[in-house]
Design a protein around this motif. Structure first.
Motif, PDB file in Angstrom:
ATOM      1  N   ARG A  62       0.798  -1.229   0.000  1.00  0.00           N
ATOM      2  CA  ARG A  62       0.000   0.000   0.000  1.00  0.00           C
ATOM      3  C   ARG A  62       0.832   1.280   0.000  1.00  0.00           C
ATOM      4  NH1 ARG A  62      -5.159  -0.991   2.606  1.00  0.00           N
ATOM      5  NH2 ARG A  62      -5.606   1.180   2.192  1.00  0.00           N
ATOM      6  N   LEU A  63       2.098   1.224   0.416  1.00  0.00           N
ATOM      7  CA  LEU A  63       2.820   2.472   0.644  1.00  0.00           C
ATOM      8  C   LEU A  63       4.189   2.590  -0.025  1.00  0.00           C
ATOM      9  CD1 LEU A  63       1.927   2.858   4.407  1.00  0.00           C
ATOM     10  CD2 LEU A  63       1.019   4.177   2.501  1.00  0.00           C
ATOM     11  N   THR A  64       4.694   1.533  -0.617  1.00  0.00           N
ATOM     12  CA  THR A  64       6.046   1.574  -1.180  1.00  0.00           C
ATOM     13  C   THR A  64       6.222   2.700  -2.194  1.00  0.00           C
ATOM     14  OG1 THR A  64       6.438  -0.762  -0.789  1.00  0.00           O
ATOM     15  CG2 THR A  64       7.775   0.276  -2.477  1.00  0.00           C
ATOM     16  N   ASN A  65       5.295   2.832  -3.124  1.00  0.00           N
ATOM     17  CA  ASN A  65       5.422   3.887  -4.145  1.00  0.00           C
ATOM     18  C   ASN A  65       5.414   5.269  -3.511  1.00  0.00           C
ATOM     19  OD1 ASN A  65       5.540   1.994  -6.170  1.00  0.00           O
ATOM     20  ND2 ASN A  65       3.356   2.116  -6.639  1.00  0.00           N
ATOM     21  N   TRP A  66       4.512   5.492  -2.565  1.00  0.00           N
ATOM     22  CA  TRP A  66       4.426   6.799  -1.910  1.00  0.00           C
ATOM     23  C   TRP A  66       5.707   7.108  -1.136  1.00  0.00           C
ATOM     24  CZ3 TRP A  66       4.333   8.189   3.328  1.00  0.00           C
ATOM     25  CH2 TRP A  66       4.044   9.536   3.556  1.00  0.00           C
ATOM     26  N   ILE A  67       6.241   6.117  -0.422  1.00  0.00           N
ATOM     27  CA  ILE A  67       7.485   6.319   0.330  1.00  0.00           C
ATOM     28  C   ILE A  67       8.612   6.702  -0.619  1.00  0.00           C
ATOM     29  CG2 ILE A  67       9.260   5.144   1.707  1.00  0.00           C
ATOM     30  CD1 ILE A  67       6.879   3.533   2.976  1.00  0.00           C
ATOM     31  N   GLU A  69       8.308   8.140  -3.557  1.00  0.00           N
ATOM     32  CA  GLU A  69       8.032   9.488  -4.074  1.00  0.00           C
ATOM     33  C   GLU A  69       8.425  10.579  -3.077  1.00  0.00           C
ATOM     34  OE1 GLU A  69       3.883   9.435  -5.029  1.00  0.00           O
ATOM     35  OE2 GLU A  69       4.170   8.037  -6.699  1.00  0.00           O
ATOM     36  N   GLN A  70       8.420  10.245  -1.798  1.00  0.00           N
ATOM     37  CA  GLN A  70       8.781  11.224  -0.770  1.00  0.00           C
ATOM     38  C   GLN A  70      10.292  11.323  -0.580  1.00  0.00           C
ATOM     39  OE1 GLN A  70       6.076  12.972   0.280  1.00  0.00           O
ATOM     40  NE2 GLN A  70       5.140  11.519  -1.125  1.00  0.00           N
ATOM     41  N   GLY A  71      11.041  10.462  -1.230  1.00  0.00           N
ATOM     42  CA  GLY A  71      12.492  10.468  -1.089  1.00  0.00           C
ATOM     43  C   GLY A  71      12.998   9.356  -0.193  1.00  0.00           C
ATOM     44  N   TRP A  73      12.600   6.528   3.245  1.00  0.00           N
ATOM     45  CA  TRP A  73      12.291   6.580   4.680  1.00  0.00           C
ATOM     46  C   TRP A  73      12.910   7.779   5.384  1.00  0.00           C
ATOM     47  CZ3 TRP A  73       8.499   4.097   6.759  1.00  0.00           C
ATOM     48  CH2 TRP A  73       8.070   2.878   6.223  1.00  0.00           C
ATOM     49  N   VAL A  74      14.088   8.211   4.969  1.00  0.00           N
ATOM     50  CA  VAL A  74      14.771   9.300   5.679  1.00  0.00           C
ATOM     51  C   VAL A  74      14.066  10.638   5.523  1.00  0.00           C
ATOM     52  CG1 VAL A  74      17.028   8.190   5.622  1.00  0.00           C
ATOM     53  CG2 VAL A  74      16.366   9.711   3.762  1.00  0.00           C
ATOM     54  N   ARG A  75      13.200  10.768   4.540  1.00  0.00           N
ATOM     55  CA  ARG A  75      12.541  12.050   4.281  1.00  0.00           C
ATOM     56  C   ARG A  75      11.095  12.122   4.782  1.00  0.00           C
ATOM     57  NH1 ARG A  75      15.303  15.779   0.402  1.00  0.00           N
ATOM     58  NH2 ARG A  75      17.270  14.714   0.148  1.00  0.00           N
ATOM     59  N   ILE A  76      10.549  10.994   5.229  1.00  0.00           N
ATOM     60  CA  ILE A  76       9.162  10.967   5.665  1.00  0.00           C
ATOM     61  C   ILE A  76       9.053  11.517   7.079  1.00  0.00           C
ATOM     62  CG2 ILE A  76       7.203   9.484   6.248  1.00  0.00           C
ATOM     63  CD1 ILE A  76       8.085   7.639   4.027  1.00  0.00           C
ATOM     64  N   ARG A  77       8.144  12.468   7.234  1.00  0.00           N
ATOM     65  CA  ARG A  77       7.860  13.033   8.558  1.00  0.00           C
ATOM     66  C   ARG A  77       6.399  12.762   8.866  1.00  0.00           C
ATOM     67  NH1 ARG A  77       9.025  18.988   8.144  1.00  0.00           N
ATOM     68  NH2 ARG A  77       7.651  18.935   9.923  1.00  0.00           N
ATOM     69  N   LEU A  78       6.146  12.008   9.920  1.00  0.00           N
ATOM     70  CA  LEU A  78       4.767  11.757  10.331  1.00  0.00           C
ATOM     71  C   LEU A  78       4.266  12.908  11.154  1.00  0.00           C
ATOM     72  CD1 LEU A  78       4.902   7.994  11.346  1.00  0.00           C
ATOM     73  CD2 LEU A  78       4.134   8.981   9.197  1.00  0.00           C
ATOM     74  N   VAL A  79       3.044  13.292  10.903  1.00  0.00           N
ATOM     75  CA  VAL A  79       2.429  14.399  11.639  1.00  0.00           C
ATOM     76  C   VAL A  79       1.611  13.847  12.773  1.00  0.00           C
ATOM     77  CG1 VAL A  79       0.838  16.316  11.483  1.00  0.00           C
ATOM     78  CG2 VAL A  79       2.402  15.846   9.621  1.00  0.00           C
TER      79      VAL A  79
END
Length: 79
Positions: A62-67, A69-71, A73-79
Motif C-alpha cells: 500500500r505504501l512503497t510507491n508513496w514512500i 516518491e517522498q524520497g 524513509w529518511v525524508r518521511i515526517r509523520l504528523v
C-alpha cells in the motif's frame, strides 16, 4: 492476521482523516500501521512475528510507491 491488520489500519486511518483531513492519506496509513504494530507488540508479544509479516506486507502493498516518491524513509515526517 494480514487481513485483520490491514482492516484495522484502514479503520484507524479513517478516524484520523476526519480529524486531520489536510494530511496525506498515505501518512495516515503509515502512522496507523506503525501505531497498531507497536500496540500489538506491547500487548501481545507472542504475535510479534505474525504482525511483522502483516505490517511488512501492508507497507509493501500500500505504501512503497508513496514512500519512494517522498524520497525514501529518511525524508518521511509523520504528523
Amino acid at each position: 492476521v494480514v487481513t485483520v491488520f490491514s482492516d484495522s489500519v484502514d479503520s484507524l486511518c479513517k478516524m484520523w482523516v476526519v480529524e486531520r483531513a489536510e494530511v496525506d492519506s498515505e501518512k495516515h496509513l503509515l502512522k496507523a500501521a506503525i501505531t497498531l504494530g507497536l500496540f500489538i507488540k506491547k500487548n501481545s508479544p507472542d504475535m510479534k512475528n505474525a504482525v511483522e509479516v502483516a505490517m511488512t506486507g501492508f507497507i509493501n502493498n500500500r505504501l512503497t510507491n508513496w514512500i519512494s516518491e517522498q524520497g525514501g524513509w529518511v525524508r518521511i515526517r509523520l504528523v
